[in-house]
Design a protein around this motif. Structure first.
Motif, PDB file in Angstrom:
ATOM      1  N   VAL A   1       0.835 -22.951   7.712  1.00  0.00           N
ATOM      2  CA  VAL A   1       0.779 -23.617   6.399  1.00  0.00           C
ATOM      3  C   VAL A   1       1.662 -24.871   6.429  1.00  0.00           C
ATOM      4  CG1 VAL A   1       1.480 -23.385   3.977  1.00  0.00           C
ATOM      5  CG2 VAL A   1       0.162 -21.570   5.062  1.00  0.00           C
TER       6      VAL A   1
ATOM      7  N   ARG B   1     -10.628 -10.655  -7.453  1.00  0.00           N
ATOM      8  CA  ARG B   1     -10.304  -9.672  -6.414  1.00  0.00           C
ATOM      9  C   ARG B   1      -9.403  -8.552  -6.930  1.00  0.00           C
ATOM     10  NH1 ARG B   1      -9.756 -13.816  -1.307  1.00  0.00           N
ATOM     11  NH2 ARG B   1     -12.004 -14.121  -1.107  1.00  0.00           N
TER      12      ARG B   1
ATOM     13  N   PHE C   1      -4.079 -24.870   1.236  1.00  0.00           N
ATOM     14  CA  PHE C   1      -2.977 -25.812   1.469  1.00  0.00           C
ATOM     15  C   PHE C   1      -3.464 -27.098   2.121  1.00  0.00           C
ATOM     16  CE2 PHE C   1      -0.323 -22.325   0.268  1.00  0.00           C
ATOM     17  CZ  PHE C   1       0.766 -22.946  -0.307  1.00  0.00           C
TER      18      PHE C   1
ATOM     19  N   LEU D   1       7.941 -14.978  -7.667  1.00  0.00           N
ATOM     20  CA  LEU D   1       7.651 -14.635  -6.268  1.00  0.00           C
ATOM     21  C   LEU D   1       7.985 -15.768  -5.300  1.00  0.00           C
ATOM     22  CD1 LEU D   1       4.214 -12.809  -6.681  1.00  0.00           C
ATOM     23  CD2 LEU D   1       6.411 -11.778  -6.109  1.00  0.00           C
ATOM     24  N   GLY D   2       8.064 -16.992  -5.806  1.00  0.00           N
ATOM     25  CA  GLY D   2       8.355 -18.128  -4.925  1.00  0.00           C
ATOM     26  C   GLY D   2       7.126 -18.963  -4.606  1.00  0.00           C
ATOM     27  N   VAL D   3       5.982 -18.630  -5.229  1.00  0.00           N
ATOM     28  CA  VAL D   3       4.762 -19.410  -4.979  1.00  0.00           C
ATOM     29  C   VAL D   3       4.951 -20.851  -5.482  1.00  0.00           C
ATOM     30  CG1 VAL D   3       2.295 -19.613  -5.495  1.00  0.00           C
ATOM     31  CG2 VAL D   3       3.305 -17.359  -5.162  1.00  0.00           C
TER      32      VAL D   3
ATOM     33  N   THR E   1       9.598 -17.163   0.475  1.00  0.00           N
ATOM     34  CA  THR E   1       8.523 -17.803  -0.280  1.00  0.00           C
ATOM     35  C   THR E   1       7.360 -16.827  -0.405  1.00  0.00           C
ATOM     36  OG1 THR E   1       7.196 -19.819  -0.451  1.00  0.00           O
ATOM     37  CG2 THR E   1       7.321 -18.821   1.705  1.00  0.00           C
ATOM     38  N   ALA E   2       6.364 -17.219  -1.168  1.00  0.00           N
ATOM     39  CA  ALA E   2       5.145 -16.421  -1.281  1.00  0.00           C
ATOM     40  C   ALA E   2       3.976 -17.381  -1.321  1.00  0.00           C
ATOM     41  CB  ALA E   2       5.190 -15.577  -2.551  1.00  0.00           C
ATOM     42  N   LEU E   3       2.843 -16.881  -0.873  1.00  0.00           N
ATOM     43  CA  LEU E   3       1.630 -17.700  -0.921  1.00  0.00           C
ATOM     44  C   LEU E   3       0.807 -17.260  -2.123  1.00  0.00           C
ATOM     45  CD1 LEU E   3       0.939 -17.519   2.893  1.00  0.00           C
ATOM     46  CD2 LEU E   3       1.783 -19.490   1.634  1.00  0.00           C
ATOM     47  N   LEU E   4      -0.213 -18.037  -2.450  1.00  0.00           N
ATOM     48  CA  LEU E   4      -1.043 -17.700  -3.609  1.00  0.00           C
ATOM     49  C   LEU E   4      -1.668 -16.317  -3.389  1.00  0.00           C
ATOM     50  CD1 LEU E   4      -2.418 -21.261  -3.804  1.00  0.00           C
ATOM     51  CD2 LEU E   4      -1.333 -20.136  -5.737  1.00  0.00           C
ATOM     52  N   PRO E   5      -1.574 -15.438  -4.395  1.00  0.00           N
ATOM     53  CA  PRO E   5      -1.942 -14.035  -4.192  1.00  0.00           C
ATOM     54  C   PRO E   5      -3.429 -13.833  -3.874  1.00  0.00           C
ATOM     55  CG  PRO E   5      -0.761 -14.340  -6.257  1.00  0.00           C
ATOM     56  CD  PRO E   5      -1.078 -15.696  -5.750  1.00  0.00           C
ATOM     57  N   SER E   6      -3.693 -12.738  -3.160  1.00  0.00           N
ATOM     58  CA  SER E   6      -5.052 -12.207  -2.914  1.00  0.00           C
ATOM     59  C   SER E   6      -5.928 -13.061  -2.001  1.00  0.00           C
ATOM     60  CB  SER E   6      -5.806 -11.972  -4.236  1.00  0.00           C
ATOM     61  OG  SER E   6      -5.070 -11.151  -5.085  1.00  0.00           O
ATOM     62  N   LEU E   7      -5.369 -14.072  -1.345  1.00  0.00           N
ATOM     63  CA  LEU E   7      -6.182 -14.906  -0.458  1.00  0.00           C
ATOM     64  C   LEU E   7      -6.123 -14.362   0.974  1.00  0.00           C
ATOM     65  CD1 LEU E   7      -5.264 -18.540  -1.586  1.00  0.00           C
ATOM     66  CD2 LEU E   7      -7.064 -17.053  -2.445  1.00  0.00           C
TER      67      LEU E   7
ATOM     68  N   GLU F   1      -8.029 -14.852  -7.070  1.00  0.00           N
ATOM     69  CA  GLU F   1      -6.999 -13.871  -7.424  1.00  0.00           C
ATOM     70  C   GLU F   1      -7.508 -12.981  -8.563  1.00  0.00           C
ATOM     71  OE1 GLU F   1      -3.424 -15.558  -9.007  1.00  0.00           O
ATOM     72  OE2 GLU F   1      -2.472 -13.610  -9.242  1.00  0.00           O
TER      73      GLU F   1
END
Lengths: 301, 339
Positions: free
Chosen positions: A144, B21, A102, B173-175, A87-93, B18
């Motif tokens: 999370v 930044r 979350f 990405l899986g988000v 999985t991935a989390l919301l970018p740049s946080l 996002e």
């Protein structure tokens, strides 16, 4: 149909196919409140597909998923905490911002400070989540999953790719969650992890659960008390005296494994022997032995 | 599960973070339009050479160097184009065999050049002299004409890629898979992306217009409010288009290709750089099916001709319908992940 509220999760005859591949083929199990259930099996056994159907990420072809006895429980997503394998989390946080984001998605939540403390994120809470190590990332993903204080927690291969220290670190956190009375569904292909964390396991192969039960019970049922590992040369030199004492033997790599009920007569044989006994070791049977016994496959493939 | 503001706001705030930044992307968002303004103003200040575009009513007078003819049926229609700076001059040859008439815009240098070109080549001793007529419409410099197109062009990429490509990348990405397992609804997620991007677009538009004015003071004949109203509506419709592209794709490379495949023809056919006057009818028809053409045309009418919202109402209606249709279609088609 009678509802058994002591079963937090019940899965009945779950099936899912992708083209000609039947990834999950009639899987059924249930998890009582406060228990940790482990789905074990090699890659491709159908563990992740099963768990993703329970998480409502993919739709089953057939079967039922009941939470607290109800098939479409209105608060299911609010009560479910998920740590995905990929999985991935919301970018740049930052780590802290991920938790805040979350937490905001749920009606109820633990405080950010509580989550940071529980999953030991203090030292890197202001770092961007893309820049943390593998072990730190898994702890963040666990935080999370726990941010809304869920009742049922799904951990899909939570320690894959981690070093031994990071794995044990995560196990301690999972144990503390379990101590809080949470119900856990865990998939893993690490047998030591399952033995350490799970009350009940189901071993999957080719989309089916081939055996289910408490790890200790399953081992007692299928194996004698000890496994002696030694080289083939040592075994053949002592074969005439060892053979009557061995219930079963198997070759794994360069090592011969002897399954024995009573270890004491073997000690006598080794103590009288003039052979070089370097490399001889004794261990308890484990779940990996059980899996190979049942399916004939190695787990770490 | 209904719409919950706290969930919408959590995603909105995360998307904003996002964006700001990513210093490189944000810098480029604001710097690129200025580079184009500077480049074009420099290029066109060096000297406007090339063909004059002349409206023609009647028979063509044979080959005339440096002139591109655009035929019209009636004098009124051709004069309208001259008033709106779509052509540089008008030549009428069908006045009963008498004097040909050339109409020019007294305030336009390009129009005066076109008149000199026509006079030099069409005035012969054996033929009657050109009769000269003039209209008086404030001259529009090319940069004045270009600016609305430039603002539109910038929006095309910022809106479609800023919504479409970003969502596809998050899916890849899986988000989205992670978010799907939460109580967040598709409406909350998509609207957070739309609103976040709209704020960026409105800010960018304001900065580009203000910055362009500082570099190259332009004339705003109409109202700034009307200009930005059309701009915002155009942005919404293009964000909606981004949503449609983003609704199901899993590959950001493929999404990028599709977005380029659609946006480049849209830019070329929407009179962003050059007037389509004289182009085949099907090109004009195709252009008018695109939100970008309506946005650019309405902003140009407001900025260059002082039009009000009522005068660009047909474009406003088109943009409203396009916004509702595209956003609705994007939301209906949307999937968090491939099942």
């Amino acid at each position: 149909m009678g509802e058994d509220l002591s079963k937090v999760l019940e899965v009945r005859e779950l099936k899912k196919g992708f083209g000609k591949l039947q990834a999950v083929d009639g899987v059924s199990f249930s998890i009582p409140a406060g228990n940790c259930y482990g789905l074990l099996g090699p890659n491709g056994a159908g563990k992740s597909t099963t768990i993703e159907m329970i998480e409502r990420i993919i739709k089953p072809d057939s079967g039922q998923i009941l939470y607290e006895g109800k098939e479409n429980h209105p608060r299911y997503l609010e009560e479910l905490g998920i740590q995905f394998q990929q999985t991935a989390l919301l970018p740049s946080l930052t780590v802290r911002e991920c938790l805040d984001t979350f937490r905001s998605l749920y009606g109820k939540s633990r405080t950010t400070e509580e989550l940071i403390s529980l999953c030991q994120l203090e030292k890197f809470q202001e770092n961007r989540h893309e820049n943390v190590s593998g072990g730190q990332r898994q702890r963040l993903l666990l935080a999370v999953a726990l941010c809304h204080d869920p009742n049922l927690i799904m951990l899909d291969e939570p320690t894959t790719g981690l070093d031994p220290q990071a794995r044990r670190h995560l196990w301690e956190i999972v144990k503390s969650i379990k101590d809080q009375g949470k119900t856990i569904l865990l998939t893993t292909h690490y047998m030591d992890e399952a033995e350490e964390l799970c009350d009940t396991i189901g071993i999957m192969d080719s989309g089916k659960i081939v055996i289910e039960g408490a790890p200790r019970d399953l081992l007692l049922k299928h194996f004698p008390s000890s496994v002696v590992e030694l080289s083939e040369a040592t075994y053949f030199s002592l074969q005439s005296v060892l053979e009557p004492l061995v219930q079963k033997k198997q070759i794994r790599g360069n090592t011969l494994e002897l399954f024995v009920e009573n270890i004491r007569p073997l000690f006598d044989v080794f103590s009288r022997s003039s052979e070089d006994l370097e490399g001889v070791s004794i261990r308890k049977p484990n779940l990996e032995d059980l899996f190979i016994e049942l399916t004939g496959k190695e787990l770490r493939n | 599960m209904g719409f919950q503001f706290s969930r919408f706001y959590a995603i909105f705030r995360a998307r904003n973070r996002e964006f700001y930044r990513d210093i490189g992307a944000m810098g480029w968002t604001f710097i690129f339009p200025f580079l184009v303004v500077l480049g074009f103003s420099y290029a066109f200040n060096i000297g406007e050479t090339g063909f004059s575009k002349v409206a023609l009513v009647g028979e063509a007078p044979g080959h005339v160097k440096l002139v591109e003819w655009v035929s019209f049926e009636s004098q009124e229609e051709a004069l309208e184009k001259l008033r709106h700076h779509k052509v540089d001059a008008l030549l009428i040859t069908s006045t009963g065999g008498s004097q040909p008439v050339v109409w020019t815009n007294a305030s336009s240098a390009k129009s005066q050049i076109a008149e000199k070109i026509l006079e030099a080549q069409l005035t012969k001793e054996s033929e009657p002299a050109l009769k000269k007529e003039q209209i008086e419409v404030a001259e529009i410099k090319y940069v004045d004409w270009l600016l609305p197109g430039l603002v539109s062009m910038n929006v095309v990429w910022l809106a479609t890629f800023g919504v479409g490509w970003v969502i596809v990348r998050q899916r890849k990405l899986g988000v989205l898979k992670r978010l799907k397992a939460s109580p967040l609804t598709a409406l909350e997620y998509l609207s957070a992306h739309m609103v976040s991007r709209m704020i960026v677009l409105v800010l960018t538009g304001a900065i580009v217009v203000a910055g362009s004015w500082l570099i190259y003071p332009f004339q705003m004949q109409g109202s700034f409010f009307d200009f930005f109203f059309v701009y915002a509506l155009g942005c919404l419709s293009l964000c909606g288009f981004g949503l449609v592209i983003a609704s199901r794709m899993e590959s950001d490379e493929f999404a990028s290709g599709i977005l380029n495949l659609v946006t480049f023809p849209m830019i070329f056919m929407s009179e962003v750089w050059f007037s389509l006057e004289g182009s085949p009818v099907w090109v004009k028809w195709a252009a008018q099916t695109m939100p970008l053409w309506h946005m650019t045309d309405a902003m140009r009418q407001i900025m260059n001709e002082g039009a009000g919202l009522a005068q660009v109402s047909s474009s406003l209606v088109f943009l409203c319908v396009a916004t509702v249709f595209l956003t609705g279609l994007g939301a209906v088609l949307f999937r968090w992940n491939k099942e």
